[in-house]
Write an enzyme that holds these catalytic residues in place. Sequence first.
Site, PDB file in Angstrom:
ATOM      1  N   CYS A  71       0.823  -1.204   0.000  1.00  0.00           N
ATOM      2  CA  CYS A  71       0.000   0.000   0.000  1.00  0.00           C
ATOM      3  C   CYS A  71       0.866   1.266   0.000  1.00  0.00           C
ATOM      4  CB  CYS A  71      -0.922   0.007   1.208  1.00  0.00           C
ATOM      5  SG  CYS A  71      -0.043   0.163   2.774  1.00  0.00           S
ATOM      6  N   ALA A  74       3.163   1.753   2.968  1.00  0.00           N
ATOM      7  CA  ALA A  74       4.368   0.918   2.919  1.00  0.00           C
ATOM      8  C   ALA A  74       5.401   1.520   1.978  1.00  0.00           C
ATOM      9  CB  ALA A  74       4.008  -0.494   2.470  1.00  0.00           C
ATOM     10  N   ARG A 105      12.994  -3.924   6.682  1.00  0.00           N
ATOM     11  CA  ARG A 105      13.652  -3.809   5.374  1.00  0.00           C
ATOM     12  C   ARG A 105      15.163  -3.726   5.487  1.00  0.00           C
ATOM     13  NH1 ARG A 105      12.980  -0.645   0.130  1.00  0.00           N
ATOM     14  NH2 ARG A 105      12.756  -2.423  -1.222  1.00  0.00           N
ATOM     15  N   HIS A 203       5.616   6.118  -2.863  1.00  0.00           N
ATOM     16  CA  HIS A 203       6.927   6.633  -3.275  1.00  0.00           C
ATOM     17  C   HIS A 203       6.789   8.055  -3.788  1.00  0.00           C
ATOM     18  CE1 HIS A 203       7.707   2.159  -4.424  1.00  0.00           C
ATOM     19  NE2 HIS A 203       7.889   2.356  -3.137  1.00  0.00           N
TER      20      HIS A 203
END
Lengths: 539, 458
Positions: A71, A74, A105, A203
Amino acid sequence: MTPHDSDTLKLEKATYEVDPKDVTKEMVSPYPAKVARKRAKHIVMRDPSIEGQEIQANVRTVPGILNTRHCAFAGCKGVVVGPFGDVLHIVHGPVGCSYYTWMTRRNQYRSREDGKNYMSYCVTTDMQDSDIVFGGVKKLRQAVQEGYDIFKPNAITITATCPVGLIGDDIQTVAKEMTEELGISVVAFNCEGYKGVSQSAGHHIANNGFFKNWVGEGEATDEEIEGFTVNLLGEYNIGGDSYEIERVLEKCGINVIATFSGDGTYDAATKAHLAKLNLVMCHRSINYMAEMMETKFGVPWTKVSFIGVQAFAKSLRKVARFFNDEALTQRIEEVIAEEVAAAEAEIAPIRERLQGKSAILFVGGSRAHHYQDLFADLGIKTIAAGYEFAHRDDYEGRQVLPLKVDADSRNVEELRVEKDPERYKLTADPAWVEQLKEEGFLNRYEGMISEMGEDTLMIDDISHHELETLIKRLKPDIVGSGIKDKYVIEKFGVPCKQLHNYDYGGPFAGFQGAVNFAKDIDMRINNPTWKLVKAPWQN
Amino acid sequence: MLEATPKEIVERKALRINPAKTCQPIGAMYAALGIHGCLPNSHGSQGCCSFHKSHLTRHYREPIMAATSAFTEGSSVFGGGGNLKQALTTIFTVYNPDMVAVSTTCLSETIGDDLPTFIRQARESGAVPEGKYVIHANTPSYVGSHVTGWSNMTKAMVTYLSAKTETPNNKLNIIPGYVEPSDVRAVKQLVTQMGIDAIVFPDTSDVVDTPKTGDFQMYPKGGTPIPDLIDTGNSTATLALGNFTSEAAATALQNKCQVPSRVLDLPIGLRATDRFVQALIEFSDVTPPESLNDDRGRLVDVMTDMQQYLYRKRVAVYGDPDQVISATEFLVDCGMLPVYVITGSPVGKRFEERVKDILKDTVPDAVVAANADLFYLHQLIKNEPVDLLLGNEYGKYIGRDEDIPIVRFGFPILDRVGHSYFPTACYWGGIYLLSNICNTLLERLDRDAPDELFELVR
């Protein structure tokens, strides 16, 4: 070899034992008719005789289908914002989203001189039902104050999860007010999970936030930074990738001003506009930033890859060509010769054990593409590939821009960026930059399709069923994928290399990273354990 | 690692730092996997499902199959009914499960999606084939924690499925709580050892610890069969293990089908397992076999054999309330001092009073807190250290900073293996847990010992 010549990296024709057309049919056969039609557009067999092959991408997920997408939150907090280590990242929302982006991550971060490092902290307003009913703004403001009082970070980010947008908490105003009150930068990102069709929207939101608030805002904004300076865009230092990239760049005499955002710092980000060239690694996650920096500050960008021995050498040569400086070019060639020889000495015996193996890769918004080169270095053929959150340009190349704006992409703000009258500065001779652009050396990304071998399959946003079919029919020696389908793949007795997040390995970027990768793939494919899946009495 | 954590403890009103809990839907997803042939569906944006799958996958190192209603902005405005219907159509057509267990998220809860109506409409429209089941649990992430989510989904199994007929089945229901598949297996083994016929639900054994065979099974052989879940209404009684995870389902079953229930602690450690066995004796009128007495005796044997390394060692325990309660009692019984006992779940006084009662004679001044976080625990430790940390993965940062050994226990554990295969429940589980604790302390003793004290025998 000309620096932008990609011929050496083109993939070979696929040689399947089965007809890929049959596999394609089988992949969509169990779907309801409408879904089958839709998914078929996401599956393309490479045919180099067709100019401008198209693929469907960046459209809504079919509800109920098992895929690996994520999503906007994230993508924003988990991928782009989170890796800034000297910044306190406060997640405004219930506890879960913050919890799941806590170190998973593996974005590594080294403390700088001021010692500020919040990488291993997970910080959230942990909204409760009363906050949802009465609004969470007051709690958020208090949280920012508490975060500042306890940690005195260099900057603070606020990222929003789903309910924040629904109840209308004005996090932008809180950020503005707290910036004034605390005297440090507080930036808010409206990256609620329901925005867009995948993490890709996040992003974009992250880039906008950093561009509006940080880039060009540093105290030393007008200072000259001497030398061959670059920014690394779209590099997240997973498993220490940035460390290896920076090691080699420094050895060449190239200085990294800022990294967005692996091992990145707030101060460096504010000075990013002073770099002379932007190197774009993950085009999907950060092309927005590269574009905006060029428009506003005049910094040109070029697409590079740090993954793979040949690909990294090629990228270094690109930098040499841009700066067009004899001494630098010579130095870079020396470094390449030295590093490639060292890496090759280690990789060569491993390649003998891997030569001719096949891989299928489904990962990221350009990671599958990057890793094809590294697999090619190891003698491994990529026979099918795709992304989970790419847009069409990631496959087809930037020439397909601008793409159609639909309901799902419209909800991410498109910044209007103009030339900064004071700070816009061309970093190289305009005629030279123009020439490089015309050559397609700058501001160009070819995408995945151009490099795929004939008859290879490209599949966007692959689903569980499609992946299962591919594994059963194409029988790859290894699959490059992410954690969510790793163990599905491995139950079939096929090793899986996590490429979205490396989980336990790395660095895999750069020359020494390629050596690490070779060892890792050798271990995965040639480990005797795989031959023991069946008991002696079952064979 | 956590160098920025100050020693001085100041009150925080708004900021949760390094939580010792996560959100409801992940618990609901894990519980749903404990039904045979069930595909969980996360009703919200796809990120929630993705996060939960990733985290469960990392903990179990197993495929975690779950779908999502994949909301985009439009569904957030107009409601997720259409998405659920389409999700169910896709799921039953493509993946053919026997049941879909839907859990809501912050998003679908905040917009007020009416799940019972959506499910009914989906069924009427033909999206749910005949003979297939769809159940749901409301699991907004701004209420409770992952523990509550587990509890809600387990309760949903009862409210949707349990039915009373004229035929008693002479079985016991056992709700094993939010535990590892290895723990459910241990509970089932103990019950079998006692010669008791039981329905255990949810049962994640053989679902998230499946063998590698060279083939992938979308629905592994494990999980409670749906007919058994329906039959829970005909059982003699229900034993609910874990106050905070299993009581709600047991109570619902009592109200719905008049199956009497008793809530017990998770059978972790000696005395909690004793009480479980006692209850089994009481409800089934069986005598424990000698083999069970032997198992118990072996655990006591380890406890006494190892007492020299355990006595008065200061321990910090943190994690999920049910695990923490039983572990605290076990540590006390081993002669240890649980000085900080923390859960992140907002379970309040009931937890605190229970733990304080366990500690009243041994560590009356222990710090016991629900709705707390690991930042607070770290600060406590900075002020007065402990010899051992007992809790989930995330404590490793505290352990490294303060140079304290950690025994991983609870959820999640992302950096070690064994937890899904070796139980901490029942007598054998107690031996495993205690071995871990002892061996960790012994490793430390050896590491720190000067040459003259580096002994062959310990």
